[in-house]
Design a protein around this motif. Structure first.
Motif, PDB file in Angstrom:
ATOM      1  N   TYR A  64       0.839  -1.202   0.000  1.00  0.00           N
ATOM      2  CA  TYR A  64       0.000   0.000   0.000  1.00  0.00           C
ATOM      3  C   TYR A  64       0.879   1.259   0.000  1.00  0.00           C
ATOM      4  O   TYR A  64       0.560   2.245  -0.680  1.00  0.00           O
ATOM      5  CB  TYR A  64      -0.918   0.015   1.227  1.00  0.00           C
ATOM      6  N   LEU A  65       1.963   1.226   0.771  1.00  0.00           N
ATOM      7  CA  LEU A  65       2.889   2.357   0.786  1.00  0.00           C
ATOM      8  C   LEU A  65       3.557   2.522  -0.576  1.00  0.00           C
ATOM      9  O   LEU A  65       3.770   3.647  -1.042  1.00  0.00           O
ATOM     10  CB  LEU A  65       3.946   2.156   1.874  1.00  0.00           C
ATOM     11  N   LEU A  66       3.873   1.414  -1.221  1.00  0.00           N
ATOM     12  CA  LEU A  66       4.450   1.467  -2.560  1.00  0.00           C
ATOM     13  C   LEU A  66       3.445   2.054  -3.552  1.00  0.00           C
ATOM     14  O   LEU A  66       3.827   2.802  -4.462  1.00  0.00           O
ATOM     15  CB  LEU A  66       4.888   0.069  -2.986  1.00  0.00           C
ATOM     16  N   LEU A  72       2.174   9.344  -6.239  1.00  0.00           N
ATOM     17  CA  LEU A  72       2.909  10.606  -6.164  1.00  0.00           C
ATOM     18  C   LEU A  72       3.806  10.784  -7.387  1.00  0.00           C
ATOM     19  O   LEU A  72       3.897  11.874  -7.959  1.00  0.00           O
ATOM     20  CB  LEU A  72       3.746  10.647  -4.878  1.00  0.00           C
ATOM     21  N   ASP A  73       4.472   9.706  -7.801  1.00  0.00           N
ATOM     22  CA  ASP A  73       5.341   9.758  -8.978  1.00  0.00           C
ATOM     23  C   ASP A  73       4.556  10.130 -10.229  1.00  0.00           C
ATOM     24  O   ASP A  73       4.998  10.955 -11.038  1.00  0.00           O
ATOM     25  CB  ASP A  73       6.026   8.400  -9.196  1.00  0.00           C
ATOM     26  N   THR A 117       7.119   9.676   2.388  1.00  0.00           N
ATOM     27  CA  THR A 117       6.725   8.291   2.131  1.00  0.00           C
ATOM     28  C   THR A 117       7.910   7.356   2.285  1.00  0.00           C
ATOM     29  O   THR A 117       7.785   6.251   2.840  1.00  0.00           O
ATOM     30  CB  THR A 117       6.126   8.166   0.716  1.00  0.00           C
ATOM     31  N   PHE A 118       9.079   7.775   1.798  1.00  0.00           N
ATOM     32  CA  PHE A 118      10.290   6.971   1.990  1.00  0.00           C
ATOM     33  C   PHE A 118      10.591   6.791   3.475  1.00  0.00           C
ATOM     34  O   PHE A 118      11.043   5.726   3.900  1.00  0.00           O
ATOM     35  CB  PHE A 118      11.482   7.637   1.301  1.00  0.00           C
ATOM     36  N   ALA A 148      -0.583   7.845   5.450  1.00  0.00           N
ATOM     37  CA  ALA A 148      -0.875   8.528   4.189  1.00  0.00           C
ATOM     38  C   ALA A 148      -1.489   9.900   4.451  1.00  0.00           C
ATOM     39  O   ALA A 148      -1.142  10.888   3.785  1.00  0.00           O
ATOM     40  CB  ALA A 148      -1.808   7.680   3.331  1.00  0.00           C
ATOM     41  N   LEU A 149      -2.392   9.970   5.428  1.00  0.00           N
ATOM     42  CA  LEU A 149      -3.000  11.258   5.790  1.00  0.00           C
ATOM     43  C   LEU A 149      -1.941  12.220   6.323  1.00  0.00           C
ATOM     44  O   LEU A 149      -1.935  13.410   5.966  1.00  0.00           O
ATOM     45  CB  LEU A 149      -4.092  11.036   6.838  1.00  0.00           C
ATOM     46  N   PHE A 150      -1.039  11.707   7.148  1.00  0.00           N
ATOM     47  CA  PHE A 150       0.052  12.529   7.679  1.00  0.00           C
ATOM     48  C   PHE A 150       0.949  13.047   6.552  1.00  0.00           C
ATOM     49  O   PHE A 150       1.327  14.229   6.538  1.00  0.00           O
ATOM     50  CB  PHE A 150       0.882  11.713   8.666  1.00  0.00           C
ATOM     51  N   VAL A 151       1.281  12.174   5.601  1.00  0.00           N
ATOM     52  CA  VAL A 151       2.126  12.556   4.462  1.00  0.00           C
ATOM     53  C   VAL A 151       1.498  13.709   3.690  1.00  0.00           C
ATOM     54  O   VAL A 151       2.162  14.702   3.365  1.00  0.00           O
ATOM     55  CB  VAL A 151       2.356  11.341   3.534  1.00  0.00           C
ATOM     56  N   VAL A 152       0.216  13.608   3.406  1.00  0.00           N
ATOM     57  CA  VAL A 152      -0.469  14.620   2.599  1.00  0.00           C
ATOM     58  C   VAL A 152      -0.647  15.925   3.370  1.00  0.00           C
ATOM     59  O   VAL A 152      -0.335  17.011   2.864  1.00  0.00           O
ATOM     60  CB  VAL A 152      -1.842  14.089   2.125  1.00  0.00           C
ATOM     61  N   VAL A 153      -1.137  15.827   4.618  1.00  0.00           N
ATOM     62  CA  VAL A 153      -1.458  17.039   5.389  1.00  0.00           C
ATOM     63  C   VAL A 153      -0.195  17.801   5.768  1.00  0.00           C
ATOM     64  O   VAL A 153      -0.118  19.024   5.588  1.00  0.00           O
ATOM     65  CB  VAL A 153      -2.274  16.679   6.650  1.00  0.00           C
ATOM     66  N   ARG A 154       0.814  17.106   6.303  1.00  0.00           N
ATOM     67  CA  ARG A 154       2.040  17.793   6.735  1.00  0.00           C
ATOM     68  C   ARG A 154       2.680  18.562   5.596  1.00  0.00           C
ATOM     69  O   ARG A 154       2.970  19.765   5.704  1.00  0.00           O
ATOM     70  CB  ARG A 154       3.041  16.793   7.320  1.00  0.00           C
TER      71      ARG A 154
END
Length: 313
Positions: A64-66, A72-73, A117-118, A148-154
């Motif tokens: 899922y992280l991949l 994003l890519d 994400t990395f 995923a929410l943290f990645v987007v919001v931050r």
């Protein structure tokens, strides 16, 4: 006279992108490898996403992280490369005021989202190797959703002021951007206002976001290496490191191209001005093209999933 609040939009409604003027005669030839890399990036990431979606065995947090990384890519590629190719093929240099700052926001926010994400993927590998018994209870689907929410919001929240500050500057008469894309530095140079705060905010925010991610990635792999070196079972070290190999290669792709880009920008007075611009384009193209290929080649489960997908076609 226009008020200061709408002065910039009253005088400048669009920008002109002057893309790689030193390579003007080579632009059609340069567009060929860029097009191939773009098609590879979009096709490989789309294949990876479809494979993970259809293959039940890949419905795991790591994949899922991949998938998040692939999304994003793809967005980064679609934001940058089609416009660059349009300039090369059709001399379509104009870009609207709003489209320019939208592109600036996506480039800044999604770049830091990839870095974050990395960092989450590194934590996933840390838990898998250093705390394997607790892995199923720590790295859950809910954890991935929150990450995923943290990645987007931050990253979206902290990078949003960059294009906002830049769009509120006054652009008196100049509208020619000496770049293929709307970077903050290239656009703000055209302003007749003081841009010190804009550049300082981007510099500090970029180093805080990317720097904190890098520190956590290094710490995760330091703990992983420490645990792996204690393993005495024959072949266990190779197996443990093999689970991190693909992720580590992706980080090298991302960080190496980014580091070269930073160095060339710092030394831009000593090198041709088109070199950092070309490297910036490649940074939005090479990692997205290679990331799914590396995982597809090195990960047995993904390779088998792609083979099943191809047999269905």
């Amino acid at each position: 006279m226009a008020s200061s609040s709408n002065y910039s939009t009253a005088l400048v409604s669009e920008f002109l992108l002057i893309c790689l003027p030193s390579f003007q005669s080579w632009q059609h030839w340069l567009s060929l490898p860029l097009s191939l890399l773009f098609l590879l990036a979009m096709g490989a990431n789309a294949t990876l996403l479809i494979t993970i979606q259809l293959e039940a065995s890949l419905h795991q947090p790591m994949y899922y992280l991949l998938s998040l990384l692939s999304l994003l890519d793809m967005v980064l590629c679609l934001t940058v490369i089609p416009k660059v190719l349009a300039i090369f093929w059709f001399n379509s240099k104009s870009i609207s005021f709003s489209a320019c700052f939208l592109q600036m926001f996506i480039m800044n926010s999604f770049l830091t989202m990839e870095s974050c994400t990395f960092m989450v993927m590194a934590y996933d590998r840390y838990v898998a190797i250093c705390h394997p018994l607790q892995y199923p209870s720590i790295i859950t689907d809910q954890f991935v959703a929150k990450a995923a929410l943290f990645v987007v919001v931050r990253n979206g929240f902290l990078t949003m002021p960059i294009p906002i500050f830049c769009s509120r500057l006054r652009y008196c008469t100049r509208n020619i951007i000496q770049n293929c894309i709307c970077t903050n530095v290239s656009v703000s140079k055209l302003s007749c206002d003081d841009v010190t705060f804009n550049e300082l905010y981007q510099f500090v925010t970029g180093w805080i976001l990317l720097g904190s991610d890098l520190i956590l990635i290094v710490l995760s792999y330091s703990f992983i290496l420490k645990v792996v070196l204690r393993i005495k079972a024959e072949g266990a070290v190779a197996r443990a490191l093999g689970t991190c190999g693909s992720h580590f290669i992706l980080i090298l792709f991302f960080s190496t191209v980014l580091l070269v880009l930073v160095i060339t920008n710092l030394a831009r007075k000593r090198i041709p001005p088109d070199v950092p611009i070309l490297l910036n384009i490649l940074h939005h193209l090479i990692p997205p093209a290679l990331n799914p290929v590396v995982y597809g080649v090195r990960t047995k489960e993904i390779k088998q999933g792609i083979q099943k997908l191809l047999r269905r076609l």
